[in-house]
Design a protein around this motif. Structure first.
Motif, mmCIF file in Angstrom:
data_model
loop_
_atom_site.group_PDB
_atom_site.id
_atom_site.type_symbol
_atom_site.label_atom_id
_atom_site.label_comp_id
_atom_site.label_asym_id
_atom_site.label_seq_id
_atom_site.Cartn_x
_atom_site.Cartn_y
_atom_site.Cartn_z
ATOM 1 N N LEU A 198 0.833 -1.210 0.000
ATOM 2 C CA LEU A 198 0.000 0.000 0.000
ATOM 3 C C LEU A 198 0.869 1.261 0.000
ATOM 4 O O LEU A 198 0.516 2.262 -0.622
ATOM 5 N N ALA A 218 -7.381 5.747 -1.409
ATOM 6 C CA ALA A 218 -6.444 6.867 -1.482
ATOM 7 C C ALA A 218 -5.349 6.580 -2.493
ATOM 8 O O ALA A 218 -4.746 7.494 -3.038
ATOM 9 N N ALA A 219 -5.099 5.284 -2.718
ATOM 10 C CA ALA A 219 -4.053 4.923 -3.653
ATOM 11 C C ALA A 219 -4.506 5.052 -5.104
ATOM 12 O O ALA A 219 -3.693 4.948 -6.019
ATOM 13 N N ALA A 274 -10.081 2.957 2.960
ATOM 14 C CA ALA A 274 -9.622 4.328 2.741
ATOM 15 C C ALA A 274 -8.233 4.315 2.132
ATOM 16 O O ALA A 274 -7.955 5.062 1.184
ATOM 17 N N ALA A 275 -7.354 3.442 2.647
ATOM 18 C CA ALA A 275 -5.989 3.399 2.137
ATOM 19 C C ALA A 275 -5.975 2.971 0.677
ATOM 20 O O ALA A 275 -5.248 3.526 -0.140
ATOM 21 N N LEU A 276 -6.815 1.972 0.360
ATOM 22 C CA LEU A 276 -6.871 1.509 -1.028
ATOM 23 C C LEU A 276 -7.410 2.601 -1.939
ATOM 24 O O LEU A 276 -6.876 2.849 -3.015
ATOM 25 N N LEU A 282 -3.483 10.115 4.675
ATOM 26 C CA LEU A 282 -3.909 9.478 3.431
ATOM 27 C C LEU A 282 -4.199 10.525 2.374
ATOM 28 O O LEU A 282 -3.806 10.393 1.215
#
Lengths: 322, 387, 378
Positions: free
Chosen positions: A26, B237-238, B233-235, A282
């Motif tokens: 990630l 955001a990527a 959220a992390a995914l 983020l």
């Protein structure tokens, strides 16, 4: 029992290893490397970098290393407590997270406690008074509880109780810890606890009701009644104890929701927890900071599951034996 | 009770009480009957049907373009509808607040403007195909004012903002209708992805067991060990910031289903496991049925009702997830709207206290979610009609 | 559910039984489910003589378990006792028997009877003990509740009773959890629990059905021994005629919520009257019969519970079916000539139709005319 704990701890380490891999992916996933962000920062401060400077930096950051070498570098540092730098704050990630995580853990812990204390009696009442008006009321509340997004509930409660959020009054925020500050904390804590645990409480109430209805059909409940025990004792001693079993297992399912709820609610409620920093990181693609939080959230979850397993073994003699 | 008074043979038959006799009904009839008995489930189904219908006809129902900015309607309170031989809106008078240098608006109900039905307004494509400009209702602007600067002190028809306006002066009602298209479908599509994935993997895991099962279980556990919302959220955001709305929509559903499948797979696995040890499966295998045949003729049809129920119960969680992601700014991006992005405007308590109608998309979310739960619960009870 | 047919039948029910622990009179239990009303018991009347073992026999769905649960007032919802009486006489000299159904389900009086005066063991030893408490704890619970609140003494008492039911190492068993015991051991523990307060009546609901044959024999022997020892009456519910022969003094045969035949165990086996009883006995495999001869089965199955059968409920399956009579008129209980304690509900025997009853008693009542009609419907 010792065997059981050792096996669980071993499984936990394996899980954490895989989580670290996912986390690292990630970090690497967003377009542009960490270095690009750094260069952009330097350029923003004025001045361009020449090629050799850029190459020196690439060397330092290991941009061109193979991915497993990068991972190894990152994880060996992480194990030693160095999770990299936050570009946003320009300081080591470790300095940023501890205090915030502490409040997050406190909030998640209080929320679990609250969810349990409320959902068990409600679920028992609902199951033993099926098809009565209070049962319908509980059922409807529980549908809404599951359906309402945390941030919406937070806003509604803030408007209703004219609260401004936060965990402390303004004058207490920076004060050193004292009894007065603790009382102040308690006065503010209830609102976030309700917001964070509402969904889980509703969910656990439903699970408790269904479990208990299941257990009440079991033969041993009839046996307990046939002994002449009071109905309240039949339910609270013989039935609830068995219905708790699946409820404890659902801790594993509720914890992610609690941590997620904390992240969302903390933004609306201005809490000094991990949530707002995580979301901000983020948004700004400050990946080392964000992913460190994610790792710690996962660690919390894994530990929570371990505790659930131990609790289960304590409640149910059948599992102790394994 | 009615006994056939016919021949002796007839009378030996077990008497039927009436046509509704539960003993005489097929499994499917029983399920349907059980479902109909659950009033909440039927209510949920009807409301959801209406909501999806509204989403399909959103542009027809919306009196204004959801993205049309109108600075003079910033945070406009919901328009009052009066009765003047039919529904109508009051006139609106603009005045200048000379202290704060702001335009102020006041209602002037001495003059009313009727609400027109099937009026013509901004153009759109119905179902993305048929170009038209007919809308269910609206208040036509005076032709003279169309481009003219409003004169101070002169009444003009108020804009029909049923649910008020947002910061940019856009119609919250129209935006909610538009947003429902994303919010109501993201969850559904995500769950369909997840169901297909979860069913295949769950069946394989439960049916073949052994190493496949082991790996699958560990993967599911691993995904379950990362808190859902932060991982989502992390995914999200990527995701690159410059992709089209359609691709973003696709990726968001993919991200949502990436986690939702685990729960489904686990449930399906449990069911298949219990079928695998059933005698009819051994019989089918002994009779020389291939694995594929056993799975397709015994496992899948048996698990079907269960899969549908679990899927229905997973939809609300996925809708909620999209709303939360969008609220946090990781979901759909402007100009696309969903209920979650609309609620971004309501992040601050100061705004919400002054303009509470900005929370209305949240009410829509809660309504849809509650109805989905009613529906899922009704389906679950119906799938087990003897329970 | 006032049904004239059953009214007639009550008036003809046996009134003797000077020393019965339990007298059940015209018991109706209905289950109001979402799919319709299930009439589980349709006027069950019988008595349990003191110190004897009464076998209650029938297929699944005949209502035998519900009868047992009714005596404990433990019929699970949505089951409801619609009407009837269950009279309990604690001792032979108890002046006025107590109608158990007049007590509230959850009343203190009812709870004082449960587990102390009347106790029950269930079919599934695997599930009838609570998995999270030790066996000793569960036995102790009943003793402390009804007899001796002192925990240590109750503990000693529970070990005693475990010894009595033939547990090899009672101290250790008392400390162990149900999942550590085999099925037979669990059923012994259940029997220990049920007999811990020396009840006047033990309701045993298929206590050996789930056990293997050797264990079954041991458990039956144990129950018989304990019954002789303590003098407890037993209502033994089973579908196994072999077990009946081994265990019971008297037998009641149930079919679709009614008792169709009631006699001593000898009469049931050597002189069965009801076609259903006869078929039941014929369907038991026997040593010594010719090889190659087919084992008889009762044709058809128990009708689905939501439907009602007019006339004699057994008529669709009955080999002696008489058209016009059996499918319209419900037979009432009649006493077999020359045998005081042998009753049957079948049109093959005189006195089975309501008209005949009225004539036989020399009373002409209005019911005789209406009864066949009610049987027919609307």
């Amino acid at each position: 029992m010792v065997n059981f704990i050792i096996r669980r701890l071993f499984a936990m380490v394996i899980t954490l290893f895989f989580i670290s891999i996912i986390s690292f992916i990630l970090i690497e996933l967003p377009p542009g490397s960490a270095l690009d962000a750094e260069i952009a920062r330097l350029q923003a401060l004025g001045g361009n970098l020449n090629l050799s400077q850029r190459e020196a930096l690439e060397e330092r950051y290991g941009v061109n290393d193979p991915i497993h070498a990068k991972y190894w570098k990152w994880i060996s540092n992480a194990v030693q407590g160095d999770f990299g730098n936050s570009f946003q704050y320009n300081m080591p990630v470790t300095q940023l997270i501890w205090g915030r995580l502490g409040f997050s853990i406190m909030l998640a812990g209080s929320s679990i406690l609250f969810a349990w204390l409320v959902s068990i009696p409600l679920g028992v009442y609902s199951a033993t008074h099926r098809y009565t008006i209070p049962d319908y009321v509980i059922t409807v509340l529980q549908f809404i509880g599951v359906a309402i997004p945390e941030f919406l509930l937070a806003l509604v409660l803030m408007v209703t109780f004219e609260s401004v959020g936060g965990l402390f009054s303004r004058d207490m925020e920076t004060a050193p810890w004292s009894f007065a500050k603790f009382v102040d904390l308690l006065e503010h804590l209830w609102l976030p606890v309700i917001v964070v645990s509402a969904g889980s409480t509703a969910w656990l109430t439903r699970v408790m009701r269904a479990n208990l209805l299941d257990v009440l059909n079991q033969q041993y409940v009839q046996t307990a009644r046939a002994k002449g025990l009071k109905e309240s004792k039949v339910i609270w001693k013989h039935a609830v104890r068995n219905a708790l079993h699946p409820l404890i297992m659902t801790i594993g399912g509720v914890l992610p929701a609690l941590i997620g709820g904390d992240v969302v609610a903390s933004i609306v409620l201005n809490l000094p927890t991990a949530g707002p920093v995580f979301i901000n990181a983020l948004r700004n693609q400050d990946m080392y900071l964000a992913i460190t939080f994610l790792m710690f959230f996962s660690l919390l979850l894994v530990i929570g599951n371990l505790i659930a397993d131990l609790l289960l073994a304590w409640v149910d003699p059948r599992i102790r034996l394994e | 009770m009615a006994v056939q008074a016919g021949s002796a043979d007839d009378t030996r038959a077990v008497a039927k009480k009436d046509k509704q006799d539960a003993g005489q009904m097929s499994q499917r009839q029983l399920m349907f009957r059980r479902f109909k008995q659950s009033k909440l489930a039927v209510f949920g189904l009807i409301v959801l049907f209406l909501m999806y219908l509204m989403a399909a006809f959103s542009s027809f129902l919306a009196p204004y373009d959801y993205d049309a900015i109108d600075s003079s309607s910033s945070y406009k309170a919901p328009t009052k509808v009066v009765w003047a031989g039919g529904p109508a809106v009051c006139g609106e008078v603009q005045t200048l607040d000379e202290v704060n240098l702001e335009w102020k608006y006041a209602n002037d109900c001495t003059k009313t403007y009727p609400i027109q039905f099937f009026n013509r307004s901004y153009p759109y494509k119905l179902f993305g195909l048929i170009p038209t400009n007919i809308h269910l209702f609206g208040v036509p602007q005076q032709p003279a004012d169309a481009n003219a600067v409003p004169t101070e002190g002169q009444a003009r028809p108020a804009k029909l903002y049923l649910l008020g306006g947002d910061k940019e002066g856009r119609d919250v009602f129209s935006r909610m209708l538009q947003g429902s298209r994303v919010s109501l479908t993201v969850g559904l599509v995500g769950v369909i992805f997840a169901t297909v994935l979860g069913s295949i993997l769950g069946t394989a895991s439960g049916y073949f067991g052994g190493a496949i099962d082991n790996v699958m279980q560990r993967v599911i556990e691993l995904i379950g060990s990362i808190p859902t919302i932060p991982l989502w959220a992390a995914l999200a955001a990527a995701l690159p910031g410059n992709i089209s709305v359609v691709r973003r929509y696709f990726f968001i559903t993919l991200i949502l289903s990436l986690i939702a499948w685990t729960g489904l797979a686990r449930q399906v696995r449990g069911k298949v496991l219990s079928y695998r040890t059933a005698d009819y499966t051994s019989a089918a295998r002994a009779a020389g049925g291939s694995h594929m045949r056993v799975i397709l003729t015994h496992m899948v049809p048996n698990a079907m009702s269960h899969i549908i129920v679990v899927a229905a119960l997973a939809v609300p969680a996925t809708i909620l997830a999209e709303t939360t992601l969008s609220f946090l700014g990781f979901g759909m991006q402007a100009p696309a709207v969903s209920w979650g992005t609309l609620l971004q405007d309501a992040q601050s308590i100061a705004v919400v206290t002054r303009y509470p109608w900005l929370l209305l998309p949240g009410v829509a979310v809660v309504l849809a979610l509650v109805c989905y739960q009613f529906l899922g619960d009704g389906l679950r009870d119906a799938a087990d009609p003897y329970g | 559910m006032a049904d004239p047919v059953t009214n007639v039948e009550t008036s003809s029910a046996r009134q003797d039984g000077t020393d019965d622990v339990i007298q059940v009179k015209d018991l109706h239990v209905h289950f109001h489910t979402a799919l319709g009303v299930v009439r589980a018991l349709n006027g069950v009347s019988f008595n349990i003589p003191r110190g004897k073992v009464l076998g209650v026999v029938g297929e699944s769905g005949s209502g035998k378990s519900i009868t047992g649960l009714s005596i404990m007032q433990l019929v699970p919802p949505p089951g409801r006792m619609e009407s009837g009486e269950i009279l309990y006489k604690e001792k032979p000299d108890t002046a006025k028997p107590l109608n158990i159904l007049s007590l509230g389900r959850h009343s203190d009086e009812m709870r004082a009877i449960r587990g102390d005066d009347i106790s029950m063991i269930f079919q599934e030893p695997m599930t009838s003990l609570n998995p999270v408490f030790s066996v000793g704890h569960q036995i102790r619970e009943a003793i402390m509740l009804h007899q001796n609140p002192n925990e240590d003494e109750a503990r000693a008492q529970s070990v005693d009773i475990l010894q009595k039911v033939g547990m090899p190492n009672p101290q250790r068993i008392a400390r162990s959890y149900p999942h550590e015991l085999s099925g037979g051991m669990r059923q012994r523990a259940m029997i220990a629990m049920a007999l811990s307060c020396t009840p006047a009546l033990l309701v045993a609901d298929e206590p050996t059905t789930a056990l293997d044959v050797t264990t079954e024999a041991q458990i039956l022997e144990l129950m018989r021994d304990l019954q002789n020892d303590i003098g407890t009456s037993i209502m033994f519910i089973t579908h196994n005629m072999g077990v009946v022969a081994q265990m019971c003094d008297e037998v009641a045969v149930m079919y679709l919520g009614r008792i169709v035949e009631r006699a001593t165990v000898d009469d049931i086996f050597y002189d069965p009257k009801h076609p259903y009883t006869i078929s039941l006995l014929r369907s038991i495999p026997r040593l010594g019969t010719n090889r190659g001869q087919k084992l008889e089965t009762i044709k058809g199955g128990v009708p689905d519970p939501y439907t009602t059968v007019t006339g004699c409920p057994f008529h669709p399956r009955c080999p002696s079916f008489m058209p016009g009579l059996c499918d319209t008129v419900l037979p009432v209980e009649t006493i077999i000539e020359g045998k005081d304690h042998h009753t049957v509900r079948c049109h093959l025997y005189p006195g089975s139709t309501p008209e005949q009853v009225a004539d036989g008693d020399g009373r002409v009542t209005g019911t005789s005319g209406t009864a066949p009609n009610t049987g027919r419907a609307n």
